[in-house]
Design an enzyme around this catalytic site. Structure first.
Site: not given
Length: 232
Positions: A102, A189-191
């Site tokens: 993301m 923002g990440s995963r």
């Protein structure tokens, strides 16, 4: 398209997690504007961006136990075998993993990829490397969720990124989740990694865009074509 659908598509709901941040940006904008008018508009741009970040659109989720649905909006960044985090107790053998990255413009609400009961929720502190790096799975701060689904155990791991420093998971052990149900979010923002059972077949490829609660990541080879429902 009906008037209701038009209004729904135009005015996307904002998740409650964003209310304090939106209010904070707005108050700061007023204070800056009192000092110098142009600063007010700069602050309002940031306020609008914060509203956009915490948007929480409805999704139409396939209600089929033979499907694994994306838990996050973003880009599929990895598909392949990987050893699950030890805290999930899924063993030391590699499982098929699908990772969705993301960015700061993605919807950051995370949704359950399957129907099932949460067996475990474990938070692990760690680094804040770029979430697109493979080593972020083991080195970054993460929150691991183990779900017992109709087809076995599935691991869902929220991973903090270079900018994201806050993982939120409001679901707890023994909670029952519906497929597509919201269970948390990661800011800025990440995963999210999904560790699949051995009999699941991946249906996405690296580089593909995924939509939380809608995109089919994998299936079990006997999809029945059940109806879809809107998960608000």
């Amino acid at each position: 398209m009906s008037l209701t659908d038009t209004i729904r598509n135009t005015f996307v709901p904002i998740h409650r997690e964003g209310y304090p941040f939106i209010a904070g940006f707005f108050v700061v904008s007023l204070i800056l504007g009192w000092l110098w008018d142009p600063l007010f508009w700069i602050g309002m741009v940031l306020t609008v961006w914060c509203i956009y970040f915490y948007r929480d659109p409805e999704r139409v989720t396939p209600m089929d136990d033979d499907l694994v649905i994306s838990p996050a909006d973003g880009k599929v960044s990895f598909v392949g075998p990987a050893v699950p985090p030890a805290e999930l107790d899924l063993g030391a053998e590699p499982r098929m993993r699908v990772s969705v990255f993301m960015n700061v413009f993605s919807v950051h609400i995370n949704r359950s990829p399957v129907r099932g009961k949460i067996e475990k929720v474990v938070h692990r502190p760690g680094k804040f490397l770029n979430a697109e790096l493979d080593k972020a799975s083991t080195e970054n701060e993460r929150n691991s969720v183990l779900i017992e689904s109709p087809h076995g155990k599935i691991g869902v791991v929220q991973i903090a990124g270079l900018v994201a420093r806050r993982i939120v998971c409001w679901s707890n052990e023994d909670d029952d989740l519906s497929v597509g149900e919201r269970f948390g979010l990661i800011r800025f923002g990440s995963r999210v990694d999904v560790y699949l059972p051995a009999d699941a077949t991946v249906r996405v490829a690296v580089g593909q865009t995924a939509v939380a609660g809608e995109t089919v990541l994998a299936d079990y080879g006997s999809v029945r074509g059940e109806p879809v429902v809107r998960i608000g």
